[in-house]
Scaffold this motif. Structure first.
Motif, short mmCIF file in Angstrom:
data_model
loop_
_atom_site.label_atom_id
_atom_site.label_comp_id
_atom_site.label_asym_id
_atom_site.label_seq_id
_atom_site.Cartn_x
_atom_site.Cartn_y
_atom_site.Cartn_z
N ALA A 130 -0.31 11.91 3.33
CA ALA A 130 0.83 11.01 3.49
C ALA A 130 2.09 11.85 3.59
O ALA A 130 2.22 12.88 2.92
CB ALA A 130 0.94 10.05 2.31
N TRP A 161 -7.48 6.62 6.60
CA TRP A 161 -6.14 6.18 6.94
C TRP A 161 -6.06 4.66 6.92
O TRP A 161 -7.08 3.98 7.00
CB TRP A 161 -5.68 6.75 8.29
CG TRP A 161 -6.56 6.50 9.48
CD1 TRP A 161 -7.74 7.14 9.77
CD2 TRP A 161 -6.32 5.58 10.55
NE1 TRP A 161 -8.24 6.68 10.96
CE2 TRP A 161 -7.40 5.72 11.46
CE3 TRP A 161 -5.31 4.66 10.83
CZ2 TRP A 161 -7.50 4.96 12.64
CZ3 TRP A 161 -5.40 3.92 12.00
CH2 TRP A 161 -6.48 4.07 12.88
N SER A 205 2.90 4.77 0.41
CA SER A 205 1.56 5.21 0.78
C SER A 205 0.98 6.19 -0.24
O SER A 205 -0.20 6.14 -0.56
CB SER A 205 1.58 5.85 2.16
OG SER A 205 1.79 4.87 3.15
N SER A 237 -12.12 11.54 6.87
CA SER A 237 -10.71 11.35 6.53
C SER A 237 -10.37 9.86 6.55
O SER A 237 -10.92 9.09 7.35
CB SER A 237 -9.80 12.11 7.50
OG SER A 237 -10.01 11.66 8.84
N PHE A 285 2.05 8.63 11.43
CA PHE A 285 0.72 9.05 11.84
C PHE A 285 0.74 10.29 12.72
O PHE A 285 1.76 10.64 13.31
CB PHE A 285 0.02 7.91 12.58
CG PHE A 285 -0.36 6.75 11.70
CD1 PHE A 285 -1.58 6.71 11.08
CD2 PHE A 285 0.53 5.71 11.49
CE1 PHE A 285 -1.93 5.66 10.25
CE2 PHE A 285 0.20 4.64 10.66
CZ PHE A 285 -1.03 4.62 10.05
N MET A 316 -3.60 9.66 6.46
CA MET A 316 -2.50 8.96 7.10
C MET A 316 -2.49 7.54 6.59
O MET A 316 -3.51 6.87 6.58
CB MET A 316 -2.69 8.93 8.61
CG MET A 316 -2.71 10.29 9.25
SD MET A 316 -3.09 10.19 11.02
CE MET A 316 -4.87 9.90 10.97
N SER A 317 -1.36 7.06 6.18
CA SER A 317 -1.32 5.68 5.72
C SER A 317 0.07 5.12 5.86
O SER A 317 1.06 5.84 5.83
CB SER A 317 -1.77 5.58 4.26
OG SER A 317 -0.93 6.31 3.42
N ALA A 338 -7.27 12.65 2.85
CA ALA A 338 -6.18 11.82 3.37
C ALA A 338 -4.89 12.61 3.23
O ALA A 338 -4.84 13.62 2.52
CB ALA A 338 -6.07 10.50 2.60
#
Length: 202
Positions: A146, A108, A153, A106, A53, A1-2, A144
């Motif tokens: 996105a 973020w 991201s 993970s 997110f 998540m970013s 990760a």
């Protein structure tokens, strides 16, 4: 998540920079304090940030108590970052779900684009945390994801060294539209090392 949304660095912080250019004052990276907890919860209460997110079961916000618990848990490694000369944090990088038995976790990240920044700040902070986490926890793989429409991201993750490994289709909603999530993984040998490519995001 970013999401991407000169005094000395704060005490007990780490300076982060591109080691290839000899500049060690670009930005700082440190453990969050009580003031930062409020900032993180506030950032994640904003739809423009939390839309990217998913903290499980569709939760896209984290209240102050949840952020505090994450700070105290050995399952998470959180760091705030900002440019040299500014004590207030501009963003957060995090590694969560640390699974020591399997050596996985993970990643973020989020950044408040309204706060001060310097070139490559988010990239450098991410590299700093990931390198520290690989070394400290002896991890073998960090994952990760996105949202597929979040080009900024995705570009950041790929600069860091994450490799796209698949697409989870039709699983995320942004402003009423459904999108997939691009899935990534990162091994220690993949982590960016050496000169930083020009033209990257802050």
């Amino acid at each position: 998540m970013s999401h991407d949304v000169q005094a000395q660095a704060p005490a007990q912080g780490t300076q982060c920079s591109d080691p290839s250019d000899g500049n060690f004052s670009a930005c700082w990276l440190r453990e969050p304090d009580s003031n930062d907890v409020d900032d993180v919860a506030t950032w994640l209460a904003e739809p423009e940030i939390n839309q990217w997110f998913d903290f499980g079961q569709g939760r896209q916000t984290l209240p102050v108590l949840a952020v505090r618990l994450m700070m105290q848990s050995d399952r998470h490694r959180l760091r705030v970052f900002g440019p040299a000369g500014h004590e207030v944090a501009s963003g957060l990088v995090a590694v969560s779900d640390l699974a020591h038995a399997f050596g996985t976790a993970s990643f973020w990240v989020l950044r408040d684009s309204r706060r001060a920044a310097c070139r490559d700040m988010t990239f450098l902070a991410s590299i700093g945390l990931l390198r520290e986490t690989f070394d400290t926890h002896r991890l073998h793989c960090i994952t990760a994801w996105a949202v597929e429409c979040n080009v900024r991201s995705r570009r950041l993750l790929e600069r860091i060294g994450f490799r796209a490994i698949g697409l989870q289709r039709n699983c995320h909603i942004v402003r009423g539209s459904r999108f997939g999530r691009v899935l990534y993984d990162l091994l220690p040998a993949d982590l960016a090392n050496g000169p930083i490519p020009a033209g990257g995001d802050a």
